[in-house]
Every structure is written in structure tokens, then in C-alpha cells.
Design a protein around this motif. Structure first.
Motif, PDB file in Angstrom:
ATOM      1  N   VAL A 168       0.853  -1.188   0.000  1.00 35.61           N
ATOM      2  CA  VAL A 168       0.000   0.000   0.000  1.00 35.61           C
ATOM      3  C   VAL A 168       0.889   1.238   0.000  1.00 35.61           C
ATOM      4  O   VAL A 168       1.942   1.267   0.632  1.00 35.61           O
ATOM      5  CB  VAL A 168      -0.960   0.019   1.224  1.00 35.61           C
ATOM      6  CG1 VAL A 168      -0.206   0.105   2.531  1.00 35.61           C
ATOM      7  CG2 VAL A 168      -1.969   1.153   1.104  1.00 35.61           C
ATOM      8  N   VAL A 169       0.457   2.245  -0.760  1.00 36.00           N
ATOM      9  CA  VAL A 169       1.138   3.542  -0.819  1.00 36.00           C
ATOM     10  C   VAL A 169       0.242   4.554  -0.111  1.00 36.00           C
ATOM     11  O   VAL A 169      -0.949   4.661  -0.422  1.00 36.00           O
ATOM     12  CB  VAL A 169       1.385   3.984  -2.270  1.00 36.00           C
ATOM     13  CG1 VAL A 169       2.001   5.376  -2.313  1.00 36.00           C
ATOM     14  CG2 VAL A 169       2.276   2.978  -2.992  1.00 36.00           C
ATOM     15  N   VAL A 170       0.814   5.276   0.853  1.00 37.56           N
ATOM     16  CA  VAL A 170       0.046   6.271   1.605  1.00 37.56           C
ATOM     17  C   VAL A 170       0.548   7.663   1.247  1.00 37.56           C
ATOM     18  O   VAL A 170       1.736   7.968   1.420  1.00 37.56           O
ATOM     19  CB  VAL A 170       0.176   6.041   3.122  1.00 37.56           C
ATOM     20  CG1 VAL A 170      -0.609   7.118   3.886  1.00 37.56           C
ATOM     21  CG2 VAL A 170      -0.335   4.657   3.502  1.00 37.56           C
ATOM     22  N   LEU A 171      -0.341   8.494   0.743  1.00 36.42           N
ATOM     23  CA  LEU A 171      -0.008   9.884   0.423  1.00 36.42           C
ATOM     24  C   LEU A 171      -0.301  10.722   1.657  1.00 36.42           C
ATOM     25  O   LEU A 171      -1.440  11.101   1.919  1.00 36.42           O
ATOM     26  CB  LEU A 171      -0.828  10.372  -0.774  1.00 36.42           C
ATOM     27  CG  LEU A 171      -0.775   9.496  -2.038  1.00 36.42           C
ATOM     28  CD1 LEU A 171      -1.522  10.185  -3.171  1.00 36.42           C
ATOM     29  CD2 LEU A 171       0.650   9.177  -2.437  1.00 36.42           C
ATOM     30  N   ALA A 172       0.757  10.987   2.444  1.00 42.65           N
ATOM     31  CA  ALA A 172       0.626  11.694   3.709  1.00 42.65           C
ATOM     32  C   ALA A 172       0.890  13.178   3.480  1.00 42.65           C
ATOM     33  O   ALA A 172       1.938  13.700   3.833  1.00 42.65           O
ATOM     34  CB  ALA A 172       1.588  11.110   4.746  1.00 42.65           C
ATOM     35  N   ARG A 173      -0.076  13.831   2.858  1.00 41.29           N
ATOM     36  CA  ARG A 173       0.028  15.222   2.418  1.00 41.29           C
ATOM     37  C   ARG A 173       1.095  15.360   1.333  1.00 41.29           C
ATOM     38  O   ARG A 173       1.891  16.292   1.328  1.00 41.29           O
ATOM     39  CB  ARG A 173       0.290  16.158   3.586  1.00 41.29           C
ATOM     40  CG  ARG A 173      -0.874  16.332   4.537  1.00 41.29           C
ATOM     41  CD  ARG A 173      -2.106  16.952   3.890  1.00 41.29           C
ATOM     42  NE  ARG A 173      -1.808  18.262   3.321  1.00 41.29           N
ATOM     43  CZ  ARG A 173      -1.865  19.395   4.009  1.00 41.29           C
ATOM     44  NH1 ARG A 173      -2.218  19.402   5.277  1.00 41.29           N
ATOM     45  NH2 ARG A 173      -1.597  20.541   3.419  1.00 41.29           N
TER      46      ARG A 173
END
Length: 286
Positions: A168-173
Motif C-alpha cells: 500500500v502507498v500512503v499519500l501523507a500530504r
């Protein structure tokens, strides 16, 4: 060593066209393999006509045995399904720009609060947050993005996803728009946090937009990323009440707290296999 000691705690999720006999077939298969169901949730969507189910079960059966048995049930009902181990930490790549609050929160929760992820790397289009990644012992990959280098940057990202076996790839801002092609290739595997209560105030500067409209609540939305900007299936949302006295800067500060907890819940539920896609919507078994 008794059977209970040898048992593995599994998560089984599935979706298929709604029809009689699904629960009976799944429960029967699990019983045949010595399964003790510890948690079960299900939902039939009358709009899409789909049935969704999430089961946690303790069984001494092997992954191969359960996979073979479940495949027969899935073929019968036309199911999409997954089998995983309860508590397994999923391999996660976090992408950031300059805002630190979501990255710090995820790394802190991973280390101290048993968030079931393993952050295998942090990607930044700026170097501002490299020291935070280093503090938590995470490899930092500087992948600058310009209009002319976007394709090259996404090729680097694809390479990292493959090399690090990312789930999973998380776009944290992360303040860059991903290409339609990348969104399609990683469908259901990219989670974003948007600093607004969607569908209001899409795109850039949502707190400024909210202030101009004199809103009485501000919020954040965590959703799967699609090619349509801020239009992906919503996983979680949260809000805080505000009033006319709040400045834009106040809204930003309040909003950052909402963003942190909203993203953390979405990532946890995804990692625990509690989120199932239902077209443009999600079913979330909390």
C-alpha cells in the motif's frame, strides 16, 4: 502442543453478487477445516446487488488448504476474495512533500501503538522531511517532480514499489497529482488524506476556501486514489466544529489534528482488511 496452540488466526474477505447460501457455504467450508470463527461481519448492498463479508477464523489448516477450499466456494459464487493472517503488518510506502504531521503520526503509531504496517520507505519530492524518516530509521528517497520530470519520477516510484514489495502507498500530504495510468495500476492500493470534508473544497487551498465560505465545521477525508482528483472511494471522514472567529491559520492547525486521526484510521482499517470496494463507494467493517 494442542490444536488451539497450532492454530493460525486468519482474515477472510469476500464480495460477490448477492444470492442465497453464501454464508452457509463459507461457514461450512471453514468448519470442515476445523475453523473457529471469532468475528464475522456481512453486508448486502441493495443498490449494487453485491454481498460483502469479512470473517476472522482460527484454524490449524494451512494457507494452501484454505486457499484450495475457498477457491471452490469462490468459483461457485463468482467471488473476489482475500486470505491473510490477523495482525500481519503490511508493507507500506509513505509519500510526503513538506507537511510533517501525518508522516510523524504514522511513524509514531507504527512504533508505539501497533499500527499494523511496516513502513519500508519514505518518498519525498522535497528533502524537508528526510530528518524525520532518518530519526525513525526509515530509508528516505528523494524523488523531485517537475512538469518535465513527472514520467521519470513515476518510473522511479514504480521501481520502488516493486523492489520493496510494497502493498500500500500512503499519500501523507503528498502535494503532487499522480497520473491516471499509475492510479489504475495501483487501484485500491493508494490511500490519500485530503484536508477537507469531501466533496466540498476539492483541490488546493481547502482551508482558505472554507474560511471564505464561513463554514461551521471543517474536516478531513481519507480515500483511495483514482484518476479523478479527490473523487476516489471514501474510507473515513472526521470533522471539528469552528466558528466565525477562527482565522485561516486556526483552521489549518485544527485541521491537522483531524487529518492525522482520519488517515491513521483509514490505514489501520485497510491493513486489517476491513475495507472492501463497492464501485465508487466502500464497505468498512469496523
Amino acid at each position: 502442543m494442542n490444536a488451539a496452540t497450532e492454530a493460525t488466526h486468519w482474515i477472510l474477505t469476500m464480495s460477490c453478487p448477492d444470492q442465497p447460501g453464501i454464508v452457509h457455504a463459507v461457514a461450512g467450508m471453514l468448519a470442515e477445516h476445523g475453523g473457529n470463527i471469532t468475528e464475522s461481519q456481512q453486508f448486502g448492498d441493495p443498490t449494487s446487488g453485491l454481498f460483502f463479508m469479512r470473517v476472522q477464523v482460527e484454524s490449524a489448516a494451512s494457507s494452501d488448504e484454505l486457499t484450495t477450499a475457498m477457491s471452490k466456494v469462490a468459483d461457485r459464487f463468482g467471488m473476489t476474495w482475500t486470505l491473510d493472517v490477523v495482525g500481519r503488518r503490511i508493507r507500506t510506502l509513505v509519500m510526503v512533500s513538506k507537511a510533517a504531521h501525518c508522516l510523524v503520526d504514522l511513524l509514531f503509531r507504527e512504533r508505539s501503538q501497533r499500527l499494523p504496517i511496516e513502513v519500508v520507505g519514505v518518498v519525498g519530492n522535497h528533502r524537508d522531511l528526510e530528518d524525520i524518516a532518518t530519526f525513525y530509521g526509515k530509508p528516505f528517497h528523494h524523488v523531485p517532480v517537475t512538469k518535465d520530470t513527472k514520467a521519470e519520477a513515476e518510473a522511479t516510484l514504480r521501481g520502488l514499489v516493486k523492489e520493496l514489495d510494497v502493498e500500500v502507498v500512503v499519500l501523507a500530504r503528498y502535494m503532487q497529482i499522480l497520473s491516471d495510468e499509475l492510479c489504475r495500476d495501483l487501484s485500491g492500493q493508494i490511500i490519500n488524506i485530503h484536508h477537507s470534508f469531501l466533496p466540498s473544497f476539492k483541490g488546493a487551498g481547502p482551508y482558505r476556501q472554507a474560511h471564505e465560505r464561513g463554514v461551521k465545521i471543517i474536516g478531513a477525508t481519507s480515500h483511495y486514489v483514482t484518476g479523478d482528483l479527490d473523487e476516489g472511494p471514501i474510507i473515513e471522514q472526521d470533522v471539528e466544529r469552528v466558528d466565525h472567529s477562527r482565522t485561516v491559520e486556526d483552521l489549518v492547525g485544527i485541521g491537522e489534528d483531524v487529518e492525522r486521526r482520519t488517515l491513521a484510521r483509514a490505514v489501520r482499517w485497510h491493513a486489517e482488511r476491513r475495507v472492501l470496494l463497492d464501485g465508487r463507494r466502500t464497505v468498512v467493517f469496523r
